[in-house]
Design an enzyme around this catalytic site. Structure first.
Site, PDB file in Angstrom:
ATOM      1  N   HIS A   1      -6.382  -6.114  -3.625  1.00  0.00           N
ATOM      2  CA  HIS A   1      -7.044  -6.079  -2.362  1.00  0.00           C
ATOM      3  C   HIS A   1      -7.344  -7.922  -1.745  1.00  0.00           C
ATOM      4  CE1 HIS A   1      -8.852  -1.893  -2.109  1.00  0.00           C
ATOM      5  NE2 HIS A   1      -7.788  -1.995  -1.732  1.00  0.00           N
TER       6      HIS A   1
ATOM      7  N   ARG B   1       0.910  -1.333  -0.121  1.00  0.00           N
ATOM      8  CA  ARG B   1      -0.017  -0.075  -0.144  1.00  0.00           C
ATOM      9  C   ARG B   1       0.891   1.130   0.012  1.00  0.00           C
ATOM     10  NH1 ARG B   1      -4.384   2.965   3.371  1.00  0.00           N
ATOM     11  NH2 ARG B   1      -5.891   3.174   1.759  1.00  0.00           N
TER      12      ARG B   1
ATOM     13  N   HIS C   1       0.691   3.968  -2.813  1.00  0.00           N
ATOM     14  CA  HIS C   1       0.044   5.483  -2.588  1.00  0.00           C
ATOM     15  C   HIS C   1       1.326   6.505  -2.904  1.00  0.00           C
ATOM     16  CE1 HIS C   1      -3.651   5.161   0.274  1.00  0.00           C
ATOM     17  NE2 HIS C   1      -3.759   4.364  -0.813  1.00  0.00           N
TER      18      HIS C   1
ATOM     19  N   TRP D   1     -10.544  -8.578   3.086  1.00  0.00           N
ATOM     20  CA  TRP D   1     -11.309  -9.058   1.787  1.00  0.00           C
ATOM     21  C   TRP D   1     -11.536 -10.522   1.472  1.00  0.00           C
ATOM     22  CZ3 TRP D   1      -8.176  -4.687   1.891  1.00  0.00           C
ATOM     23  CH2 TRP D   1      -8.589  -3.415   1.897  1.00  0.00           C
TER      24      TRP D   1
HETATM   25 FE1  DDH Z   1      -6.563  -0.317  -1.479  1.00  0.00          FE
HETATM   26  N1  DDH Z   1      -7.393   0.134   0.455  1.00  0.00           N
HETATM   27  N2  DDH Z   1      -7.948   0.880  -2.592  1.00  0.00           N
HETATM   28  N3  DDH Z   1      -5.563  -0.719  -3.049  1.00  0.00           N
HETATM   29  N4  DDH Z   1      -5.112  -1.333  -0.315  1.00  0.00           N
HETATM   30  C1  DDH Z   1      -7.184  -0.180   1.388  1.00  0.00           C
HETATM   31  C2  DDH Z   1      -6.309  -0.974   1.943  1.00  0.00           C
HETATM   32  C3  DDH Z   1      -5.360  -1.620   0.752  1.00  0.00           C
HETATM   33  C4  DDH Z   1      -8.800   1.768  -2.026  1.00  0.00           C
HETATM   34  C5  DDH Z   1      -9.003   1.880  -0.486  1.00  0.00           C
HETATM   35  C6  DDH Z   1      -8.391   1.269   0.334  1.00  0.00           C
HETATM   36  C7  DDH Z   1      -5.935  -0.202  -4.437  1.00  0.00           C
HETATM   37  C8  DDH Z   1      -7.180   0.508  -4.718  1.00  0.00           C
HETATM   38  C9  DDH Z   1      -7.844   1.168  -3.939  1.00  0.00           C
HETATM   39  C10 DDH Z   1      -4.246  -1.842  -0.954  1.00  0.00           C
HETATM   40  C11 DDH Z   1      -3.718  -1.787  -2.263  1.00  0.00           C
HETATM   41  C12 DDH Z   1      -4.262  -1.194  -3.343  1.00  0.00           C
HETATM   42  C13 DDH Z   1      -7.931   0.517   2.426  1.00  0.00           C
HETATM   43  C14 DDH Z   1      -7.938   0.180   3.971  1.00  0.00           C
HETATM   44  C15 DDH Z   1      -8.720   1.526   1.710  1.00  0.00           C
HETATM   45  C16 DDH Z   1      -9.928   2.091   2.377  1.00  0.00           C
HETATM   46  C17 DDH Z   1      -6.608   1.228   4.552  1.00  0.00           C
HETATM   47  C18 DDH Z   1      -6.685   0.848   6.038  1.00  0.00           C
HETATM   48  O1  DDH Z   1      -7.649   1.017   6.999  1.00  0.00           O
HETATM   49  O2  DDH Z   1      -5.596   0.476   6.545  1.00  0.00           O
HETATM   50  C19 DDH Z   1      -9.641   2.071  -3.274  1.00  0.00           C
HETATM   51  C20 DDH Z   1     -10.945   3.165  -2.700  1.00  0.00           C
HETATM   52  C21 DDH Z   1      -9.175   1.762  -4.089  1.00  0.00           C
HETATM   53  C22 DDH Z   1      -9.546   1.968  -5.842  1.00  0.00           C
HETATM   54  O3  DDH Z   1      -9.161   1.341  -6.389  1.00  0.00           O
HETATM   55  C23 DDH Z   1     -10.887   2.621  -5.779  1.00  0.00           C
HETATM   56  C24 DDH Z   1      -4.870  -0.597  -5.299  1.00  0.00           C
HETATM   57  C25 DDH Z   1      -4.946  -0.130  -6.904  1.00  0.00           C
HETATM   58  C26 DDH Z   1      -3.808  -1.346  -4.693  1.00  0.00           C
HETATM   59  C27 DDH Z   1      -2.528  -1.876  -5.099  1.00  0.00           C
HETATM   60  O4  DDH Z   1      -1.652  -2.090  -4.412  1.00  0.00           O
HETATM   61  C28 DDH Z   1      -2.281  -1.819  -6.557  1.00  0.00           C
HETATM   62  C29 DDH Z   1      -3.564  -2.845   0.017  1.00  0.00           C
HETATM   63  C30 DDH Z   1      -2.530  -3.934  -0.161  1.00  0.00           C
HETATM   64  C31 DDH Z   1      -4.151  -2.526   1.180  1.00  0.00           C
HETATM   65  C32 DDH Z   1      -4.075  -3.315   2.601  1.00  0.00           C
HETATM   66  C33 DDH Z   1      -3.347  -2.457   3.540  1.00  0.00           C
HETATM   67  C34 DDH Z   1      -3.175  -3.158   4.868  1.00  0.00           C
HETATM   68  O5  DDH Z   1      -2.554  -2.322   5.666  1.00  0.00           O
HETATM   69  O6  DDH Z   1      -3.492  -4.399   5.167  1.00  0.00           O
END
Ligand code: DDH
Length: 288
Positions: free
Chosen positions: A171, A44, A48, A187
């Site tokens: 996810h 993540r 980001h 998820w």
């Molecule tokens: Fe995500 N993400 N993400 N995400 N994401 C969250 C957690 C993780 C969205 C929202 C959230 C991607 C796309 C989207 C990962 C990877 C990727 C969380 C929870 C939210 C909210 C955070 C928390 O509470 O700790 C949304 C909205 C989108 C969208 O596409 C619209 C993408 C593209 C990726 C990627 O990696 C390519 C991962 C891994 C997590 C888990 C993190 C954790 O600490 O566990």
């Protein structure tokens, strides 16, 4: 003598592999975190750092590691990512020649591979930049929104529908934390292993609104232990997105291939590399 020759260290593949190996070792050692791995939060962080890219202005992206600084580090979307940045501090100390920007992306690559995902070819060459390069808040997706928002955010980075769905498959990994995003739960049943289960669950399970005081999210009817964000549900509701969700639910190889390709693109957005595209590094995983 060497008096007048300042030796400049030019890291090569072997040096980056050593950094990879160190991160992989720390991932294995620190199995006390969350569901047993820092892998998801490292991914993540890399996402980001990269996902702030805007193709029109060529700003944002992983070049700079500007999330180290207050304005960007404090953006709501980045809540909790300090855990990932702190995890990587000892690695930066052991390999001071690597930039934070290259390190964060290498850690994302390592996390995906060590969680049994596809190989993610990597290029180095990002440089750290100061806080004047921080991007404005609002460039990362808002989980409460619909398909037009998803297309606006990922379209700004240059992605098409297919890549948007492939990237969403991340996810399969990790979870939501109430003290970070406000959402709650994982998820999938295997949040530290990369699979196409996210797509399978979207296709095969019934989802209902979770009854709680938190933000609007979905739970699986059967076990009520899994979650989907409103944006996740768009991946199965929207006609164009849905065809790819169904493809990836059936075909893990297609998912891994498209995911790898889209993540390589994501991690390289806006970076002026000297290393050519056809000479990316493919790291050996700890279990290869
Ligand atoms: Fe995500 N993400 N993400 N995400 N994401 C969250 C957690 C993780 C969205 C929202 C959230 C991607 C796309 C989207 C990962 C990877 C990727 C969380 C929870 C939210 C909210 C955070 C928390 O509470 O700790 C949304 C909205 C989108 C969208 O596409 C619209 C993408 C593209 C990726 C990627 O990696 C390519 C991962 C891994 C997590 C888990 C993190 C954790 O600490 O566990």
């Amino acid at each position: 003598g060497q008096t007048n020759t300042k030796k400049i260290f030019t890291p090569r593949f072997e040096d980056y592999q050593k950094v990879y190996d160190q991160i992989a070792k720390l991932l294995e050692e620190h199995d006390e975190y969350d569901d047993g791995s820092y892998g998801p939060v490292l991914l993540r962080l890399a996402w980001h750092a990269s996902g702030t890219y805007d193709k029109l202005t060529n700003t944002g992206g992983s070049n700079g590691a500007t999330m180290r600084f207050a304005p960007e580090g404090d953006h709501g979307a980045n809540a909790g990512l300090k855990a990932a940045r702190d995890f990587l501090e000892p690695v930066k100390e052991a390999f001071p020649w690597i930039t934070y920007s290259d390190l964060w992306i290498l850690a994302g690559v390592c996390a995906i591979q060590e969680m049994q995902g596809p190989k993610i070819p990597y290029r180095a060459g990002r440089s750290d930049r100061d806080l004047s390069f921080c991007t404005p808040d609002g460039r990362l997706p808002d989980a409460s929104k619909g398909s037009s928002h998803i297309r606006a955010i990922f379209g700004r980075m240059g992605f098409d529908d297919r890549a948007m769905v492939a990237l969403s498959g991340a996810h399969a990994l990790g979870r939501c934390h109430t003290d970070r995003s406000g959402y709650s739960g994982p998820w999938t049943f295997s949040p530290t292993t990369m699979t196409n289960d996210y797509f399978k669950l979207l296709v095969e399970e019934k989802w209902q609104y979770k009854k709680w005081n938190g933000p609007k999210q979905f739970e699986d009817v059967k076990t009520k232990t899994l979650m989907m964000l409103p944006t996740d549900m768009e991946i199965i509701k929207d006609k164009s997105f849905k065809q790819y969700t169904e493809l990836y639910a059936k075909d893990n190889d297609a998912f891994f291939k498209d995911f790898s390709e889209a993540v390589v693109t994501l991690f390289e957005l806006g970076v002026p590399f000297e290393q050519p595209e056809d000479q990316r590094y493919t790291f050996k995983s700890s279990f290869d």
